[in-house]
Design a protein around this motif. Sequence first.
Motif, PDB file in Angstrom:
ATOM      1  N   UNK A  37       0.981  -1.168  -0.101  1.00 33.27           N
ATOM      2  CA  UNK A  37      -0.220  -0.147  -0.009  1.00 33.27           C
ATOM      3  C   UNK A  37       1.077   1.203  -0.024  1.00 33.27           C
ATOM      4  N   UNK A  38       0.563   2.406  -0.811  1.00 32.55           N
ATOM      5  CA  UNK A  38       1.184   3.233  -1.115  1.00 32.55           C
ATOM      6  C   UNK A  38       2.095   3.569  -2.081  1.00 32.55           C
ATOM      7  N   UNK A  39       2.420   2.219  -2.809  1.00 33.25           N
ATOM      8  CA  UNK A  39       3.163   2.051  -4.093  1.00 33.25           C
ATOM      9  C   UNK A  39       2.474   2.876  -5.187  1.00 33.25           C
ATOM     10  N   UNK A  40       3.178   3.229  -5.892  1.00 29.15           N
ATOM     11  CA  UNK A  40       2.751   4.059  -7.269  1.00 29.15           C
ATOM     12  C   UNK A  40       2.824   2.913  -8.169  1.00 29.15           C
ATOM     13  N   UNK A  41       1.417   2.735  -9.025  1.00 27.68           N
ATOM     14  CA  UNK A  41       1.352   1.788  -9.838  1.00 27.68           C
ATOM     15  C   UNK A  41       2.259   2.053 -11.243  1.00 27.68           C
ATOM     16  N   UNK A  42       2.146   3.238 -11.561  1.00 23.90           N
ATOM     17  CA  UNK A  42       3.151   3.867 -12.658  1.00 23.90           C
ATOM     18  C   UNK A  42       4.552   3.543 -12.666  1.00 23.90           C
ATOM     19  N   UNK A  43       5.035   3.949 -11.344  1.00 26.44           N
ATOM     20  CA  UNK A  43       6.355   3.788 -11.093  1.00 26.44           C
ATOM     21  C   UNK A  43       6.663   2.357 -10.936  1.00 26.44           C
ATOM     22  N   UNK A  44       5.883   1.348 -10.519  1.00 24.09           N
ATOM     23  CA  UNK A  44       5.983   0.085 -10.540  1.00 24.09           C
ATOM     24  C   UNK A  44       6.386  -0.369 -12.001  1.00 24.09           C
ATOM     25  N   UNK A  45       5.420   0.049 -12.666  1.00 25.46           N
ATOM     26  CA  UNK A  45       5.347  -0.733 -14.166  1.00 25.46           C
ATOM     27  C   UNK A  45       6.654  -0.030 -14.756  1.00 25.46           C
ATOM     28  N   UNK A  46       7.019   1.029 -14.680  1.00 24.44           N
ATOM     29  CA  UNK A  46       8.164   1.592 -15.130  1.00 24.44           C
ATOM     30  C   UNK A  46       9.742   0.922 -14.687  1.00 24.44           C
ATOM     31  N   UNK A  47       9.527   0.397 -13.419  1.00 31.31           N
ATOM     32  CA  UNK A  47      10.614  -0.232 -12.844  1.00 31.31           C
ATOM     33  C   UNK A  47      10.811  -1.729 -13.370  1.00 31.31           C
ATOM     34  N   UNK A  48       9.592  -2.349 -13.432  1.00 27.53           N
ATOM     35  CA  UNK A  48       9.694  -3.810 -13.696  1.00 27.53           C
ATOM     36  C   UNK A  48       9.227  -4.349 -15.173  1.00 27.53           C
ATOM     37  N   UNK A  49       8.308  -3.628 -15.847  1.00 23.54           N
ATOM     38  CA  UNK A  49       7.779  -3.858 -17.138  1.00 23.54           C
ATOM     39  C   UNK A  49       8.322  -3.055 -18.396  1.00 23.54           C
ATOM     40  N   UNK A  50       8.374  -1.831 -18.331  1.00 22.71           N
ATOM     41  CA  UNK A  50       8.779  -1.119 -19.229  1.00 22.71           C
ATOM     42  C   UNK A  50       9.700  -1.461 -20.335  1.00 22.71           C
TER      43      UNK A  50
END
Length: 237
Positions: A37-50
């Motif tokens: 909780x509190x994680x930013x989904x967009x940042x998470x996707x940038x980190x792992x998927x982009x």
Amino acid sequence: MSGDGTAGQANAGKALTVTLEGATYARIPIRTRVVMPGDDLDAFIREYAVDQVEAGDLLFVTEKIVAITQGRSFPIDSVQPRKLAFFLSKYVTRTPYGIGLGMPETMEMALRECGTPRILLAASVAAVTKAFGRKGDFYRIAGDKARAIDGPTKGTIPPYNKAVVLGPDKPREVAERLKALLGVDADVAVVDINDLGGNILGSTLDKAGEKRLVAILRDNPLGQGHESTPLGIVRPA
């Protein structure tokens, strides 16, 4: 594959490729840290998927991590079920793949999310049709919001082994936003997949594409427990 995400393992006994209607698809798991909780989904996707997604791919995102980043995860001890939730939860069939609404806390959240009249209607119809051997009417009537509610199971990663997680809010809009974020011509789907089947909660696909994706992921190749693969890529092989 480059980037911070790493290729995960298939769900036990499942292959990472599947052939459907003469076409073969790779199902590529992306292993990540636990979303909090509190994680930013967009940042998470940038980190792992982009860096992993190529043109022509489809990135699928589990509904649970979308919901968690939207603040839709609640510690079990913070949910106070009403008497009706205790009563209704007794009649929900539990499976090894998820408790669903089979505990008072998850049923309480279904009553809040879907409204008491809708849940009562779903329960009443299901009670009648179940007597005639028909299954699934409860969730057909209660809808995706009820179906997507997750409770703790034996294989749930902490801290969600002591939490109720609702379905994601506006999953189609989330999929569209993530598609734009990827920067390549790839589709995105927010999925609810388990060993009993799956649903596409929101995507950038048309209806035929969503139906094909459900078939591609039908055997739950990435798992839903300790595999830590909440993201995956479908790529024509």
